[in-house]
Every structure is written in structure tokens, then in C-alpha cells.
Design a protein around this motif. Structure first.
Motif, mmCIF file in Angstrom:
data_model
loop_
_atom_site.group_PDB
_atom_site.id
_atom_site.type_symbol
_atom_site.label_atom_id
_atom_site.label_comp_id
_atom_site.label_asym_id
_atom_site.label_seq_id
_atom_site.Cartn_x
_atom_site.Cartn_y
_atom_site.Cartn_z
ATOM 1 N N ASP A 38 10.700 -13.304 5.888
ATOM 2 C CA ASP A 38 11.087 -14.531 5.167
ATOM 3 C C ASP A 38 11.506 -14.242 3.727
ATOM 4 O OD1 ASP A 38 8.617 -13.802 4.212
ATOM 5 O OD2 ASP A 38 7.700 -15.774 4.407
ATOM 6 N N ASN A 39 11.779 -12.956 3.446
ATOM 7 C CA ASN A 39 12.195 -12.509 2.105
ATOM 8 C C ASN A 39 11.085 -12.585 1.067
ATOM 9 O OD1 ASN A 39 14.856 -11.761 2.808
ATOM 10 N ND2 ASN A 39 15.467 -13.919 2.746
ATOM 11 N N TYR A 40 9.860 -12.814 1.509
ATOM 12 C CA TYR A 40 8.708 -12.736 0.612
ATOM 13 C C TYR A 40 8.547 -11.278 0.189
ATOM 14 C CZ TYR A 40 3.948 -13.666 -1.082
ATOM 15 O OH TYR A 40 2.828 -13.807 -1.854
ATOM 16 N N VAL A 41 8.261 -11.044 -1.092
ATOM 17 C CA VAL A 41 8.162 -9.681 -1.615
ATOM 18 C C VAL A 41 6.960 -9.540 -2.531
ATOM 19 C CG1 VAL A 41 9.260 -7.985 -3.146
ATOM 20 C CG2 VAL A 41 10.655 -9.218 -1.479
ATOM 21 N N ALA A 42 6.266 -8.421 -2.416
ATOM 22 C CA ALA A 42 5.225 -8.055 -3.385
ATOM 23 C C ALA A 42 5.302 -6.545 -3.591
ATOM 24 C CB ALA A 42 3.842 -8.465 -2.890
ATOM 25 N N VAL A 43 4.891 -6.084 -4.765
ATOM 26 C CA VAL A 43 4.910 -4.635 -5.012
ATOM 27 C C VAL A 43 3.507 -4.118 -5.324
ATOM 28 C CG1 VAL A 43 7.283 -4.729 -5.914
ATOM 29 C CG2 VAL A 43 5.350 -4.711 -7.512
ATOM 30 N N PHE A 44 3.343 -2.843 -5.040
ATOM 31 C CA PHE A 44 2.164 -2.085 -5.459
ATOM 32 C C PHE A 44 2.657 -0.922 -6.288
ATOM 33 C CE2 PHE A 44 0.701 -4.311 -1.763
ATOM 34 C CZ PHE A 44 -0.623 -4.624 -2.035
ATOM 35 N N ALA A 45 1.850 -0.546 -7.284
ATOM 36 C CA ALA A 45 2.134 0.678 -8.013
ATOM 37 C C ALA A 45 1.572 1.846 -7.207
ATOM 38 C CB ALA A 45 1.468 0.632 -9.386
ATOM 39 N N TRP A 46 2.268 2.970 -7.240
ATOM 40 C CA TRP A 46 1.774 4.158 -6.540
ATOM 41 C C TRP A 46 0.336 4.492 -6.976
ATOM 42 C CZ3 TRP A 46 3.992 6.701 -2.530
ATOM 43 C CH2 TRP A 46 3.327 7.857 -2.110
ATOM 44 N N GLY A 47 0.085 4.327 -8.272
ATOM 45 C CA GLY A 47 -1.233 4.651 -8.806
ATOM 46 C C GLY A 47 -2.353 3.783 -8.240
ATOM 47 N N GLU A 48 -2.024 2.589 -7.749
ATOM 48 C CA GLU A 48 -3.047 1.769 -7.099
ATOM 49 C C GLU A 48 -3.451 2.359 -5.756
ATOM 50 O OE1 GLU A 48 -2.596 -2.779 -7.350
ATOM 51 O OE2 GLU A 48 -0.544 -2.039 -7.438
ATOM 52 N N LEU A 49 -2.485 2.963 -5.089
ATOM 53 C CA LEU A 49 -2.704 3.447 -3.722
ATOM 54 C C LEU A 49 -3.271 4.857 -3.681
ATOM 55 C CD1 LEU A 49 0.766 2.309 -2.286
ATOM 56 C CD2 LEU A 49 -1.367 0.991 -2.373
ATOM 57 N N ASP A 50 -2.849 5.679 -4.624
ATOM 58 C CA ASP A 50 -3.233 7.094 -4.654
ATOM 59 C C ASP A 50 -4.753 7.237 -4.682
ATOM 60 O OD1 ASP A 50 -3.711 9.775 -5.419
ATOM 61 O OD2 ASP A 50 -1.778 9.858 -6.467
ATOM 62 N N PRO A 51 -5.323 7.992 -3.734
ATOM 63 C CA PRO A 51 -6.779 8.167 -3.698
ATOM 64 C C PRO A 51 -7.347 8.755 -4.982
ATOM 65 C CG PRO A 51 -5.797 8.970 -1.673
ATOM 66 C CD PRO A 51 -4.652 8.648 -2.606
ATOM 67 N N ALA A 52 -6.524 9.484 -5.743
ATOM 68 C CA ALA A 52 -7.005 10.078 -6.991
ATOM 69 C C ALA A 52 -7.021 9.076 -8.138
ATOM 70 C CB ALA A 52 -6.137 11.283 -7.357
ATOM 71 N N PHE A 53 -6.430 7.894 -7.908
ATOM 72 C CA PHE A 53 -6.393 6.875 -8.960
ATOM 73 C C PHE A 53 -7.035 5.580 -8.432
ATOM 74 C CE2 PHE A 53 -3.377 10.078 -10.244
ATOM 75 C CZ PHE A 53 -3.639 10.194 -11.606
ATOM 76 N N GLY A 54 -6.250 4.572 -8.131
ATOM 77 C CA GLY A 54 -6.828 3.291 -7.704
ATOM 78 C C GLY A 54 -7.518 3.326 -6.354
ATOM 79 N N ASN A 55 -7.041 4.191 -5.479
ATOM 80 C CA ASN A 55 -7.643 4.347 -4.133
ATOM 81 C C ASN A 55 -7.932 2.997 -3.485
ATOM 82 O OD1 ASN A 55 -8.599 5.769 -1.938
ATOM 83 N ND2 ASN A 55 -10.670 5.956 -2.764
ATOM 84 N N LYS A 56 -6.959 2.124 -3.514
ATOM 85 C CA LYS A 56 -7.158 0.738 -3.123
ATOM 86 C C LYS A 56 -7.363 0.545 -1.615
ATOM 87 C CE LYS A 56 -5.066 -3.713 -4.246
ATOM 88 N NZ LYS A 56 -6.280 -4.339 -4.819
ATOM 89 N N GLY A 57 -6.909 1.490 -0.851
ATOM 90 C CA GLY A 57 -7.106 1.380 0.600
ATOM 91 C C GLY A 57 -6.238 0.332 1.264
ATOM 92 N N VAL A 58 -5.045 0.124 0.709
ATOM 93 C CA VAL A 58 -4.133 -0.857 1.315
ATOM 94 C C VAL A 58 -3.752 -0.392 2.724
ATOM 95 C CG1 VAL A 58 -1.835 -1.923 1.174
ATOM 96 C CG2 VAL A 58 -3.230 -1.635 -0.897
#
Ligand SMILES: Nc1nc2c(c(=O)[nH]1)N[C@H]1C(S)=C(S)[C@@H](COP(=O)(O)O)O[C@H]1N2
Ligand SMILES: [Mo]
Length: 183
Positions: free
Chosen positions: A121-141
Motif C-alpha cells: 500500500d506504499n506504506y514506508v518505514a526505515v531502520f538505521a543499520w546501527g539499530e539492527l547490527d548486533p554490535a550496536f542496537g541489536n534490535k532483533g527486527v
């Protein structure tokens, strides 16, 4: 033992018996097979060396994680607390396998990168790489294909553990793009 074999035989015959009761056509098998829904596909691309197109079945064949999360949705009269258990593949692992073209010469280059998730539906959201990277945010998306034991509606959706509101639980996910946020 005998009973088991008999059950297997009866169960095995059931479709055949059912078929013989349906009107004869020139292609009985095709006529009795329900049309398969088009497989939901997720494309992953951007500034990467190995872009991918994945079906839900391909995701299911990968190592999975299960997480129970809570988030809120709506506002006012439609405000709701949601708690669900999702199963899926770590977004970080999926993205890493597409081989983003990180610049080894730039200090902490991955921290300049973002992931854009877009839906049907053209809905968009972004994540920063640093949120996902286990060495940084390790968010577990997660890129989830199962919610509370049922297939996720619309194929796959993102799960953003730790997000208070559900806005980044992007549903009907179709496209992930990874790129350096140099603007
Ligand atoms: N594709 C798509 N995903 C979406 C949205 C949307 O409009 N389109 N809304 C988001 C918002 S604002 C919320 S709060 C949650 C709602 O999640 P729910 O369906 O589990 O309540 O979905 C999110 N994912
Ligand atoms: Mo929302």
C-alpha cells in the motif's frame, strides 16, 4: 498396526473417491485442484552485490527466531494494546546476505546506512543499520511469516521489538532497500 495401515489406505483413497464423484472433465486433476494464491514475494535490493527475491517458503527454509512483543496501535477510541508472538527471519541476517557495498575505508561506514521497508500500500518505514547490527542496537527486527501460529496476513511483515507504537510493524511487506544515507 493394521488399523494404521487401513487409515492410511482410506485417507489415501479419499481424494480419489471424491474425484470419482465429481463430473468428468478432460482434466480432472486440474479441475479438482483449487487455484494456488500467487506466492508473496519480497525483493531485497539497493546498494548491494547480491539482490534477492524471496518467497514465504524460501524464508521458512532459513533459520528462524520467535519473539513475543507488545505494541500499541491506533489512537483515541481505536487505541489498542497488542501482544503477539511472531516467527520469522532476522532482518539483519537477510540484509547481510545481500552483501551491502560497505566502504571498508570509511570509519564505521555501516552506521551511515539505512534500510527502507515498503509495503504493497506504499506504506514506508526505515531502520538505521546501527539499530539492527548486533554490535550496536541489536534490535532483533524480524521479517515475520507467522503470527500466533497462523500465517501472517499479506505474506510477510516486519516486527520491531522494543518499538512502543506499531508504526514500523510494516505489513504486506514487498520491498527492502539498503543504501548509504549520503544525501
Ligand atoms: N503496510 C502497512 N503496514 C502498517 C500500516 C499501514 O498502514 N500499512 N500501519 C502501521 C501502524 S500505524 C500500526 S499501529 C500497525 C498496526 O498493527 P496491527 O494491525 O497489528 O494492529 O501496523 C503498521 N503497519
Ligand atoms: Mo499506528
Amino acid at each position: 498396526m493394521k488399523k494404521t495401515i487401513l487409515s492410511v489406505l482410506v485417507l489415501g483413497l479419499a481424494p480419489v473417491l471424491a474425484q470419482t464423484t465429481s463430473p468428468a472433465t478432460s482434466t480432472p486433476m486440474a479441475a479438482s485442484t483449487p487455484a494456488a494464491p500467487a506466492p508473496a514475494v519480497l525483493t531485497i535490493g539497493g546498494l548491494v552485490d547480491a539482490p534477492q527475491t524471496l518467497t514465504v517458503d524460501a524464508l521458512k527454509a532459513m533459520p528462524s527466531k520467535t519473539v513475543t512483543v507488545s505494541y500499541t496501535s491506533g489512537a483515541g477510541a481505536t487505541f489498542k494494546n497488542n501482544t503477539h508472538t511472531f516467527r520469522g527471519v532476522l532482518l539483519y541476517d537477510l540484509l547481510t546476505s545481500t552483501k551491502p557495498r560497505f566502504n571498508a575505508a570509511a570509519k564505521n561506514d555501516p552506521l551511515r546506512w539505512v534500510v527502507r521497508a515498503a509495503a504493497a500500500d506504499n506504506y514506508v518505514a526505515v531502520f538505521a543499520w546501527g539499530e539492527l547490527d548486533p554490535a550496536f542496537g541489536n534490535k532483533g527486527v524480524l521479517v515475520a511469516y507467522e503470527q500466533d501460529g497462523q500465517p501472517v496476513e499479506g505474506g510477510v511483515q516486519l516486527v520491531a521489538p522494543g518499538d512502543g507504537k506499531g508504526g514500523r510493524y510494516v505489513g504486506h511487506l514487498t520491498t527492502l532497500q539498503v543504501f548509504r544515507a549520503d544525501y
